[in-house]
Design an enzyme around this catalytic site. Structure first.
Site, PDB file in Angstrom:
ATOM      1  CG  ASP A 166      -2.127   1.309   1.050  1.00 14.09           C
ATOM      2  OD1 ASP A 166      -2.231   1.234   0.226  1.00 14.09           O
ATOM      3  OD2 ASP A 166      -1.973   1.525   2.333  1.00 14.09           O
TER       4      ASP A 166
ATOM      5  CG  MET B 123      -8.689   8.497   4.131  1.00 19.30           C
ATOM      6  SD  MET B 123     -10.621   7.918   2.997  1.00 19.30           S
ATOM      7  CE  MET B 123     -10.319   9.438   2.456  1.00 19.30           C
ATOM      8  NE  ARG B 124       0.329   5.582   2.361  1.00 12.68           N
ATOM      9  CZ  ARG B 124       0.360   4.844   2.896  1.00 12.68           C
ATOM     10  NH1 ARG B 124      -0.179   3.837   2.968  1.00 12.68           N
ATOM     11  NH2 ARG B 124       1.327   5.391   4.563  1.00 12.68           N
ATOM     12  CB  ALA B 125      -6.475   3.781  -2.473  1.00 14.14           C
TER      13      ALA B 125
END
Length: 667
Positions: A193, A274-276
């Protein structure tokens, strides 16, 4: 200096080239992880990218590549005054798999820090890669603690080196690129991720394209300079386009409509955190700048999703990475701000291929075939080798297992299974350093220096330290082991329900091995011989695939299976002598075929006991009459036995003490 292969001369691999170029336009995208088989130009494309990056202006003499227009106020070589700098090409720094922590983040001279109060810092690869490219080939083979340091620096844009209260910080902003072959093992999901984008690469199956690859490679090998000159014009055009896209990037507008599409897509594919969303927004903006536009379009969002989401869809190592493009298109259309009445699409994405992150349910025999078939009799009438071979049974649902561990303290590669002396972990004592000091034991160092202060002429408050006083901290952590599965695939195991349960149990232990950073291997025996279905590897998904397709039938050459496993361990000890093994034998304990098969199997098992190899026998015997052969096999191995029912009930927790007790008794 070697002339690099031109980036624009790479044949095909459009996704790989696009992902690299987007990061060159906007390093904030977060880097690229390139997954693919060997020989697919992964390293060639990455190394070629550095020649396309614009030159960087640096402060003269600064080892940390400070920008003269805005020098880092905390630079260890500073402070610097803003002013004119010197231009140099952007660097591409390679991090070797076997690099030490000090080589990555830099080394602090603890002796000078304690004795003189001087921060004598030698920069590492993170400092060298600042404002350039940091390339990690085979990133999946990098030790976990190095990967953590690397990705933390990439996320924060700075590197911190701390040794016993003495710390140094410097800027470390770079384009992170990793390549890996999934056959050699996966990265943990939380580490996957941290890479902004991921691309899957494979060799083309088109003969014409393969011919062109060979032609270009041969031409380059014959005369690299002449080959590069033929592509100079294309290289210059891409270089100018990168510079133009960088200049345009601040003007690109990411509207509310595009943001809603990004958020809806991430929610639809159930990605964690929320990184995506953030990566998709940055990628879509970079795509617009690369295309020369100042507005982000739906096509940018779609392409960003294809690059940023597939690796974030994985829930365990057996899930295939990927994205359902029909579902993606439906989500983008639904949140496009339009009302397409002419295409209601009542299926809602629930039919057809289903969720792109899940494998097809019909990968083997259908689950409706639950009828147990009679065992292939091996008692009084042994059948000929290979007779009545049954097709592969599907594994039952995997379950959570408790930890098995190898007794004693090892010194193997860092992992999460058995106790070991490691560079990271809790401090258990102190010793004199062997080579460079890496982990100072401050109390032991002060204790060693204190008695000599008068003889050394100490006159002030400071402590007079000599190199002989320094003490290295001895630490204890966890290591990864080699878990070698020896699976009975003979006719006595061919009952459908029983083999499904066996495969489910082994699959559960494979998941545990993945989480504990073990290597795994698979030996099977049936008919008249044993086979190494999978040599020791870090790829547990490869082991799961071999297990899923395992057929059954024939006699039970138990001795051959044990001897084959013993040979696998012997060869692996030569390759990796520090890694200890745990052998898991999955069998009902029967042995048929050849003269005195039971006695031969007993002698083979005693080889493991004589060498102190930790072992567990999973007893798969069923029926009202039990012969107890698996228990006898466990005694010969110097290990312990557990029934399949006990294993499925998580009773395997008690095996840790049993394995240790059996090993002590054998010793």
């Amino acid at each position: 200096m070697t002339t690099p292969f031109p980036f624009t001369a790479v044949v095909g691999q459009d996704d790989l080239r696009l992902a690299l170029l987007l990061n060159a336009v906007s390093p904030a995208v977060g880097g690229v992880l390139v997954r693919g088989e060997k020989g697919t130009a992964k390293s060639t494309a990455v190394r070629a990218l550095s020649a396309l990056l614009p030159e960087v202006a640096v402060v003269p003499g600064c080892r940390f590549s400070c920008d003269p227009a805005a020098p880092d106020p905390g630079c260890p070589d500073g402070p610097h005054e803003a002013g004119n700098g010197v231009d140099r090409p952007a660097r591409m720094v390679e991090l070797p798999v076997g690099a030490s922590e000090d080589r990555l983040v830099g080394a602090l001279d603890i002796e000078r820090a304690l004795a003189e109060g001087v921060k004598a810092f030698e920069p590492g690869l993170l400092a060298e890669a600042h404002r350039g490219i940091l390339y990690v080939d085979e990133v999946n083979l990098l030790h976990d603690h190095l990967v953590d340091l690397l990705l933390d620096a990439a996320a924060m844009g700075a590197s911190y080196v701390e040794r016993e209260g003495v710390s140094v910080r410097h800027a470390a902003r770079f384009l992170l690129v990793g390549t890996m072959n999934p056959e050699e093992g996966e990265l943990r999901p939380q580490l996957l991720d941290r890479f902004g984008l991921t691309v899957e690469v494979a060799a083309s199956r088109e003969p014409d394209q393969r011919v062109e690859v060979v032609k270009r490679r041969l031409a380059y090998d014959a005369d690299p300079a002449a080959f590069a000159a033929r592509w100079a014009e294309e290289e210059a055009a891409v270089r100018q386009r990168i510079a133009a896209a960088r200049a345009l990037l601040p003007q690109v507008r990411l509207g509310d409509g595009a943001l809603r599409q990004i958020a809806a897509t991430c929610a639809a594919f159930e990605v964690d955190g929320m990184r995506a969303d953030i990566v998709m927004a940055r990628t879509a903006t970079a795509l617009a700048a690369w295309a020369g536009r100042t507005d982000v379009l739906a096509e940018d969002v779609r392409q960003a999703a294809l690059l940023a989401l597939p690796h974030r869809r994985r829930r365990n190592p057996f899930d295939a990475p990927g994205l359902d493009e029909d579902k993606l298109d439906q989500t983008l259309e639904e949140f496009s701000g339009e009302s397409p009445d002419d295409d209601p699409d009542p299926d809602g994405g629930g039919g057809g291929g289903g969720d792109g992150g899940q494998p097809a349910p019909d990968a083997g025999p259908q689950g409706g075939d639950t009828g147990a078939r009679p065992e292939e009799g091996e008692g009084g009438q042994p059948q000929p080798s290979g007779a009545q071979e049954q097709p592969a049974a599907r594994a039952s649902e995997p379950f959570r297992t408790k930890a098995l561990s190898v007794p004693g303290i090892g010194e193997g590669a860092a992992g999460r299974r058995s106790r070991a002396r490691t560079e990271h972990g809790r401090t258990t004592g102190a010793r004199r350093p062997q080579g460079a000091l890496t982990k100072l034991h401050l109390a032991a160092t002060v204790h060693a220096a204190a008695p000599h202060q008068r003889a050394r002429g100490r006159s002030g408050p400071g402590l007079v330290i000599r190199r002989d006083d320094l003490r290295q901290a001895a630490r204890e952590g966890r290591e990864g082991n080699l878990v070698l599965f020896v699976v009975d695939a003979s006719g006595s195991m061919a009952a459908r329900q029983r083999m499904s349960a066996v495969k489910g149990a082994v699959l559960s232990l494979l998941l545990d091995a993945y989480q504990r950073r073990d290597k795994v291997g698979l030996v099977t025996f049936r008919g008249s011989a044993a086979d190494v279905a999978l040599p020791p590897t870090s790829s547990v998904d490869a082991a799961a695939a071999r297990l899923e397709s395992l057929p059954t039938g024939g006699r039970t050459p138990l001795a051959a299976g044990l001897l084959k496993a013993h040979e696998v361990l012997r060869v692996e000890r030569l390759r990796d002598p520090a890694r200890r093994a745990l052998v898991v034998v999955v069998t009902d304990g029967r042995a048929t075929g050849g003269p005195e098969p039971v006695a031969l199997a007993s002698r083979a098992a005693r080889l493991f006991a004589a060498e102190g190899i930790a072992s567990v026998v999973v007893d798969c015997e069923s029926g009202p009459v039990r012969l107890g052969l698996a228990g006898q096999l466990a005694a010969d191995l110097g290990g312990t036995a557990v029934t399949l029912d006990e294993l499925r009930a998580d009773s395997i927790a008690g095996l840790v003490k049993d394995v240790q007790g059996a090993s002590r008794r054998a010793a």
